[in-house]
Write an enzyme that holds these catalytic residues in place. Structure first.
Site, short mmCIF file in Angstrom:
data_model
loop_
_atom_site.label_atom_id
_atom_site.label_comp_id
_atom_site.label_asym_id
_atom_site.label_seq_id
_atom_site.Cartn_x
_atom_site.Cartn_y
_atom_site.Cartn_z
N ARG A 261 0.81 -1.23 0.00
CA ARG A 261 0.00 0.00 0.00
C ARG A 261 0.84 1.27 0.00
NH1 ARG A 261 -2.45 -3.43 -1.22
NH2 ARG A 261 -4.46 -4.20 -0.53
N SER B 288 -11.25 -0.52 2.27
CA SER B 288 -10.67 -0.79 3.59
C SER B 288 -10.22 0.53 4.21
CB SER B 288 -9.46 -1.71 3.46
OG SER B 288 -9.85 -2.91 2.86
N GLU C 212 -6.01 3.97 5.62
CA GLU C 212 -5.56 3.79 4.24
C GLU C 212 -5.97 4.99 3.36
OE1 GLU C 212 -5.84 -0.37 2.63
OE2 GLU C 212 -6.73 0.68 0.94
C1 LIG Z 1 -15.59 -0.29 -2.45
C2 LIG Z 1 -14.09 -0.06 -2.51
C3 LIG Z 1 -13.23 -1.14 -2.61
C4 LIG Z 1 -11.84 -0.92 -2.66
N1 LIG Z 1 -11.01 -2.01 -2.75
C5 LIG Z 1 -9.68 -1.85 -2.79
C6 LIG Z 1 -8.81 -2.97 -2.89
O1 LIG Z 1 -9.24 -4.12 -2.94
N2 LIG Z 1 -7.47 -2.74 -2.91
C7 LIG Z 1 -6.94 -1.48 -2.87
O2 LIG Z 1 -5.70 -1.35 -2.91
N3 LIG Z 1 -7.74 -0.39 -2.80
C8 LIG Z 1 -9.08 -0.54 -2.76
N4 LIG Z 1 -9.91 0.55 -2.67
C9 LIG Z 1 -9.32 1.90 -2.58
C10 LIG Z 1 -9.27 2.66 -3.94
O3 LIG Z 1 -10.22 2.17 -4.82
C11 LIG Z 1 -7.89 2.59 -4.60
O4 LIG Z 1 -6.90 3.07 -3.75
C12 LIG Z 1 -7.87 3.39 -5.93
O5 LIG Z 1 -6.72 3.05 -6.67
C13 LIG Z 1 -7.89 4.89 -5.71
O6 LIG Z 1 -7.92 5.50 -7.00
P1 LIG Z 1 -8.71 6.84 -7.24
O7 LIG Z 1 -8.53 7.20 -8.67
O8 LIG Z 1 -10.10 6.74 -6.78
O9 LIG Z 1 -7.87 7.84 -6.32
P2 LIG Z 1 -8.44 9.06 -5.43
O10 LIG Z 1 -9.28 8.53 -4.33
O11 LIG Z 1 -9.01 10.10 -6.29
O12 LIG Z 1 -7.07 9.61 -4.81
C14 LIG Z 1 -6.38 8.86 -3.84
C15 LIG Z 1 -4.96 9.43 -3.70
O13 LIG Z 1 -4.24 9.23 -4.93
C16 LIG Z 1 -3.84 10.49 -5.47
N5 LIG Z 1 -3.99 10.43 -6.91
C17 LIG Z 1 -5.08 9.97 -7.61
N6 LIG Z 1 -4.84 10.07 -8.91
C18 LIG Z 1 -3.61 10.60 -9.06
C19 LIG Z 1 -2.80 10.97 -10.17
N7 LIG Z 1 -3.21 10.81 -11.42
N8 LIG Z 1 -1.56 11.51 -9.93
C20 LIG Z 1 -1.12 11.69 -8.66
N9 LIG Z 1 -1.83 11.37 -7.57
C21 LIG Z 1 -3.07 10.84 -7.78
C22 LIG Z 1 -4.75 11.54 -4.84
O14 LIG Z 1 -4.13 12.81 -4.81
C23 LIG Z 1 -4.94 10.94 -3.45
O15 LIG Z 1 -3.81 11.26 -2.67
C24 LIG Z 1 -11.31 0.38 -2.61
C25 LIG Z 1 -12.20 1.47 -2.52
C26 LIG Z 1 -13.58 1.26 -2.47
C27 LIG Z 1 -14.50 2.42 -2.38
#
Ligand SMILES: Cc1cc2nc3c(=O)[nH]c(=O)nc-3n(C[C@H](O)[C@H](O)[C@H](O)COP(=O)(O)OP(=O)(O)OC[C@H]3O[C@@H](n4cnc5c(N)ncnc54)[C@H](O)[C@@H]3O)c2cc1C
Length: 339
Positions: A162, A237, A333
């Site tokens: 992570r 999570s 997380e």
């Molecule tokens: C129902 C559910 C299930 C999930 N299951 C998992 C799982 O099984 N495993 C897991 O690891 N995670 C899981 N997650 C967490 C999440 O989906 C992941 O971490 C996902 O990759 C976040 O991506 P996002 O585009 O939504 O990022 P955001 O939530 O928009 O941003 C998260 C962080 O990443 C940064 N960020 C986003 N995009 C960029 C970019 N292009 N450049 C620089 N920084 C950036 C943001 O600034 C922020 O700090 C889950 C979430 C939910 C709601």
């Protein structure tokens, strides 16, 4: 066309938790040129920048964010044999589906994770025995310090559980624009994780079957986004699985009997969900308008009209309960914005 900057844009609808206030400035960027223009705007205004993907790992404060939110909307996928490059704004699960349909293995166990491609290297997303670090070759970024474009190798991203440079030592330095993966045509699906092994019971599934199984298991835990499932109104999570020394595990077992764990190099990972439940927070635990999912104690949910303050109160209570009983500090997380 010049970049449109909106003002006072509510952020809650851009997050899976659906809480939080507004961004003072908001720019949806569809090209690399737009990203540079957005940064120039922020510098000119003297405001902070936050990069938003799918908002699925994010808790926004009720007061919102007084700076510029850059919403990544860069699209496009290109392939050179088994080397695939996806733009940061591509929907992650659609990308996985597309790869599996092309019989390209390496990301099938990461089916159903919400968010965008650009968010995946940030916390090295992982599930069911796979992590993006296993297949990422490089990450194309805009360096906010130099305003130059860089291609960081997987080694330079320093992926661990992570964690990557993007959410640790180089936090806020790089904007991810695209990610290049090395996948395997006709690759053997990865079926190591207990839930999947049990599901297939010795059979050798196809990539498509693994994807379907992962989605089914995730749905049963409300870990895919589903507007009809209130338990999925979460950030996934909410806590990382704590990593402890083996001696610490021994001490815990002396005191509490059997404690589940996974091997993690010299150390072990203890499931945060187990700690939470055994500290007295059952699935479906409620604290005001926040709660834990009825299907997964590790997911904190917005039950109905929760505020960020409600979720923080629940987070604090769970952390205090686990600390008091087990002496372990649970680390959240999701990313906290505007606190
Ligand atoms: C129902 C559910 C299930 C999930 N299951 C998992 C799982 O099984 N495993 C897991 O690891 N995670 C899981 N997650 C967490 C999440 O989906 C992941 O971490 C996902 O990759 C976040 O991506 P996002 O585009 O939504 O990022 P955001 O939530 O928009 O941003 C998260 C962080 O990443 C940064 N960020 C986003 N995009 C960029 C970019 N292009 N450049 C620089 N920084 C950036 C943001 O600034 C922020 O700090 C889950 C979430 C939910 C709601």
């Amino acid at each position: 066309m010049s970049l449109e900057i909106q003002e006072n844009v509510p952020l809650a609808p851009h997050t899976t938790l659906g809480v939080g206030g507004a961004a003072r400035f908001f720019a949806r960027v569809t090209s690399e040129k737009d990203v540079v223009s957005a940064l120039e705007f922020a510098v000119a205004k003297g405001v902070a920048v936050f990069v938003l993907g799918g908002g699925s790992n994010l808790l926004v404060s009720d007061d919102g964010f007084p700076g510029l939110v850059i919403h990544i909307a860069l699209r496009g996928i290109s392939a050179q044999g088994e080397t695939i490059t996806a733009a940061a704004g591509e929907d992650w699960d659609s990308f996985v589906e597309h790869m599996v349909q092309q019989d390209l293995g390496g990301v099938e166990c990461l089916s159903g994770i919400p968010g965008f491609v650009g968010g995946t290297p940030v916390q090295n997303v992982g599930a069911y025995g796979q992590e993006v670090a296993d297949t990422i070759i490089s990450v194309r970024c805009l360096d906010r310090h130099t305003r130059g474009f860089v291609e960081l190798s997987s080694e330079e991203c320093k992926f661990t559980y992570r964690t990557s440079i993007f959410n640790s030592e180089m936090r806020d330095r790089y904007i991810v624009l695209g990610v290049t993966f090395s996948l395997e045509k006709g690759g053997e699906p990865k079926v190591f994780y207990k839930d999947l092994v049990e599901h297939f019971d010795g059979r050798h599934p196809t990539l498509i079957e693994v994807r379907e199984a992962v989605l089914k298991i995730r749905r049963s835990k409300s870990m895919v986004m589903d507007p009809t499932d209130p338990n999925s109104r979460s950030a996934g999570s909410f806590f990382k699985n704590p990593i402890v020394e083996r001696t610490r595990l021994g001490e815990l077992e002396d005191k509490f009997g059997r404690v589940p764990f996974f091997e993690y190099g010299d150390r072990v990972k203890i499931p945060a969900a187990w700690l939470i439940e055994h500290a007295g927070f059952c699935k479906g635990y409620k604290l005001g308008r926040a709660g834990t999912s009825s299907n997964h104690s590790l997911a904190l949910i917005n039950r109905n009209g929760a505020t960020a303050k409600d979720l923080i109160a629940l987070k604090d209570k769970i952390q205090a309960g686990v600390r008091e009983k087990y002496g372990i500090e649970l680390i959240p997380e999701p990313v906290f914005l505007g606190f």
